[in-house]
Write a protein that holds these residues in place. Structure first.
Motif, short mmCIF file in Angstrom:
data_model
loop_
_atom_site.label_atom_id
_atom_site.label_comp_id
_atom_site.label_asym_id
_atom_site.label_seq_id
_atom_site.Cartn_x
_atom_site.Cartn_y
_atom_site.Cartn_z
N ILE A 49 5.72 0.18 -2.45
CA ILE A 49 4.92 0.83 -1.30
C ILE A 49 4.19 -0.10 -0.73
CG2 ILE A 49 3.04 2.36 -0.76
CD1 ILE A 49 4.30 4.58 -3.03
N ALA A 50 3.44 -1.04 -1.45
CA ALA A 50 2.46 -2.21 -0.70
C ALA A 50 3.41 -3.02 0.07
CB ALA A 50 1.97 -2.90 -2.05
N THR A 51 4.55 -3.13 -0.49
CA THR A 51 5.55 -4.22 0.43
C THR A 51 5.84 -3.51 1.76
OG1 THR A 51 6.47 -5.02 -1.48
CG2 THR A 51 7.91 -5.28 0.33
N ALA A 52 6.23 -2.06 1.62
CA ALA A 52 6.72 -1.43 2.81
C ALA A 52 5.59 -1.15 3.78
CB ALA A 52 7.16 -0.03 2.62
N MET A 53 4.25 -1.20 3.41
CA MET A 53 3.18 -0.94 4.13
C MET A 53 2.94 -2.37 4.90
SD MET A 53 0.09 0.57 1.63
CE MET A 53 -1.18 0.83 3.11
N GLN A 54 3.33 -3.28 4.45
CA GLN A 54 3.04 -4.82 5.29
C GLN A 54 4.23 -4.86 5.90
OE1 GLN A 54 0.63 -6.92 5.42
NE2 GLN A 54 1.84 -8.21 6.65
N GLU A 55 5.40 -4.53 5.64
CA GLU A 55 6.52 -4.95 6.38
C GLU A 55 6.99 -4.07 7.51
OE1 GLU A 55 8.18 -7.51 6.07
OE2 GLU A 55 7.41 -8.35 4.04
N SER A 56 6.78 -2.81 7.26
CA SER A 56 6.92 -1.68 8.47
C SER A 56 5.88 -0.55 8.66
CB SER A 56 8.35 -1.05 7.94
OG SER A 56 8.31 -0.18 6.74
N LYS A 57 4.77 -0.73 7.74
CA LYS A 57 3.93 0.38 7.77
C LYS A 57 4.43 1.68 7.16
CE LYS A 57 1.09 -1.40 11.60
NZ LYS A 57 0.35 -1.11 13.06
N VAL A 58 5.39 1.42 6.54
CA VAL A 58 6.25 2.56 5.69
C VAL A 58 7.08 3.25 6.80
CG1 VAL A 58 6.02 4.12 3.52
CG2 VAL A 58 4.14 2.52 4.09
N ARG A 59 7.38 2.77 7.67
CA ARG A 59 8.15 3.37 8.94
C ARG A 59 9.65 2.86 8.83
NH1 ARG A 59 3.04 4.50 11.89
NH2 ARG A 59 2.86 6.81 11.77
N PHE A 117 11.69 -2.13 4.37
CA PHE A 117 11.37 -3.46 3.80
C PHE A 117 11.52 -4.50 4.57
CE2 PHE A 117 11.96 -0.21 0.61
CZ PHE A 117 10.95 -0.34 -0.19
N GLN A 118 12.05 -4.39 6.07
CA GLN A 118 12.47 -5.42 6.86
C GLN A 118 13.63 -6.25 6.27
OE1 GLN A 118 11.00 -5.86 10.59
NE2 GLN A 118 11.65 -4.13 9.68
N GLN A 119 14.57 -5.66 5.88
CA GLN A 119 15.52 -6.49 5.21
C GLN A 119 16.65 -7.03 6.26
OE1 GLN A 119 16.55 -3.04 2.71
NE2 GLN A 119 15.50 -3.87 0.82
N ARG A 120 17.37 -8.24 6.08
CA ARG A 120 18.07 -8.66 7.01
C ARG A 120 19.60 -8.78 6.55
NH1 ARG A 120 16.08 -14.58 8.31
NH2 ARG A 120 17.57 -14.31 10.04
N ALA A 144 0.83 -8.36 -5.11
CA ALA A 144 0.98 -9.18 -3.97
C ALA A 144 2.32 -10.44 -4.56
CB ALA A 144 0.16 -9.91 -3.26
N ASP A 145 1.93 -10.69 -5.77
CA ASP A 145 2.98 -11.83 -6.34
C ASP A 145 4.51 -11.37 -6.65
OD1 ASP A 145 0.91 -13.65 -6.04
OD2 ASP A 145 0.42 -13.26 -8.31
N ALA A 146 4.55 -10.04 -7.17
CA ALA A 146 5.58 -9.49 -7.28
C ALA A 146 6.42 -9.13 -6.12
CB ALA A 146 5.50 -8.19 -8.28
N ALA A 173 6.74 -15.50 4.67
CA ALA A 173 5.96 -16.60 5.14
C ALA A 173 4.43 -16.32 4.86
CB ALA A 173 6.29 -16.73 6.51
N ALA A 174 4.09 -14.84 4.65
CA ALA A 174 2.55 -14.85 4.59
C ALA A 174 2.76 -13.74 3.43
CB ALA A 174 2.18 -13.95 5.80
N GLY A 175 3.03 -14.27 1.98
CA GLY A 175 3.29 -13.48 0.96
C GLY A 175 1.81 -12.93 0.38
N SER A 176 0.53 -13.43 0.78
CA SER A 176 -0.66 -13.10 0.34
C SER A 176 -0.84 -11.51 1.00
CB SER A 176 -1.92 -14.20 0.48
OG SER A 176 -1.66 -14.49 1.99
N ALA A 177 -0.31 -11.39 1.81
CA ALA A 177 -0.88 -10.24 2.75
C ALA A 177 -0.53 -8.86 2.24
CB ALA A 177 -0.04 -10.31 4.31
N TYR A 178 0.32 -8.97 1.16
CA TYR A 178 0.70 -7.58 0.52
C TYR A 178 -0.61 -7.25 -0.13
CZ TYR A 178 5.31 -9.16 1.44
OH TYR A 178 6.58 -9.46 2.14
#
Length: 294
Positions: free
Chosen positions: A96-106, A119-122, A159-161, A169-174
């Motif tokens: 959930i924390a990942t999705a919040m940062q990547e897409s605002k869970v959208r 999760f902004q997967q490519r 955040a580390d996980a 590129a901004a891993g600490s943002a999680y």
């Protein structure tokens, strides 16, 4: 605006919210602040509902966080899939924390380069096709597939996980999303009871019990008995019953659920303040969940 399809996750958004929409939201917030002293708490709550529309709240360990209904629905699916896979709530917190940062869970159709989804997967990085990534259940499972490969992820900082999977590129943002992610995962995994509630308008079309039961099977791997306009679920534990019940409330924006009951308590859909609480009532046991669509 996102479009909704009954008994599915909110369909992918086509683009980010416009600056005009954000400015209007900020102006409305200032107006609401200005009337606090006049209207009082309950008056302001009614005004918030009237102006800002539907909302969900998650409460755990004395803290309350607000979600838009589509965000709550996506978070519910993310957590249910973790439960189905037998993963700890910590895994859902990370996701959930990942999705919040990547897409605002959208479930968005846009992002950096070819990034897509929760999760902004490519696709170009081997996460799957664009169509697969835009299926939230698929993208969530692929996230967990990578997370479980991270040695000791349950003991790592969230955040580390998250960064170990995403390599951002901004891993600490999680880290900034940890509190809301943990509270949401705690409620939606059933560790915290009666912590998910949503103020929602009546559905535009009636919900389908078979469709809701199919979605329950897809997210949790649990069978529900569809009977007319009701889905009844018998779980293995009181904790799992609360997980299913909380999921049913969070996903009501998509399924059309009107009432959800478990443990002798009930959530009833409306735009009133009462919809942001669980009331005593009903005869459901500690392992039973009843979801009403009419």
């Amino acid at each position: 605006m996102p479009r909704r399809s009954r008994a599915t996750l909110t369909l992918a958004e086509e683009g980010p919210h416009s600056p005009t929409r954000r400015r209007v939201g900020a102006l409305l917030t200032l107006v609401l602040v200005g009337v606090v002293g006049v209207a009082g708490y309950h008056g302001v709550q009614r005004l918030v509902h009237a102006v800002s529309g539907e909302q969900c709240e998650v409460t755990a360990a004395g803290s309350t966080f607000t979600w838009a209904p589509d965000q709550a629905s996506n978070a519910a699916a993310i957590t249910a899939i973790a439960v189905q896979r037998g993963l700890p709530p910590r895994a859902a917190s990370i996701a959930i924390a990942t999705a919040m940062q990547e897409s605002k869970v959208r479930n968005v159709r846009f992002g950096d380069r070819d990034s897509l989804g929760l999760f902004q997967q490519r696709p170009s990085q081997g996460w799957g096709t664009a169509e697969q990534i835009l299926d939230p259940e698929y993208s969530t499972n692929t996230f967990y597939d990578e997370l479980v490969k991270v040695d000791g992820y349950t003991d790592m900082e969230i955040a580390d996980a998250a960064q170990a999977v995403q390599r951002s590129a901004a891993g600490s943002a999680y880290a900034q999303h940890e509190a809301q992610a943990r509270a949401t995962a705690s409620v939606l995994s059933g560790q915290t009871a009666a912590g998910m509630a949503c103020a929602l308008r009546d559905p535009e079309t009636p919900g389908s019990a078979p469709d809701l039961a199919a979605l329950l099977e897809k997210d949790f791997g649990i069978s529900g008995e569809a009977d007319g306009t009701t889905v009844r679920v018998r779980t293995d534990s009181g904790e799992l019953a609360w997980a299913v019940a909380s999921w049913a409330v969070a996903r009501a924006t998509d399924t059309g659920a009107l009432r959800v009951g478990t443990h002798g308590r009930e959530w009833a859909r409306s735009m009133e303040d009462s919809a942001l609480t669980w009331a005593s009532g009903g005869s459901t046991g500690e392992r039973d969940v009843v979801i009403h669509l009419a």
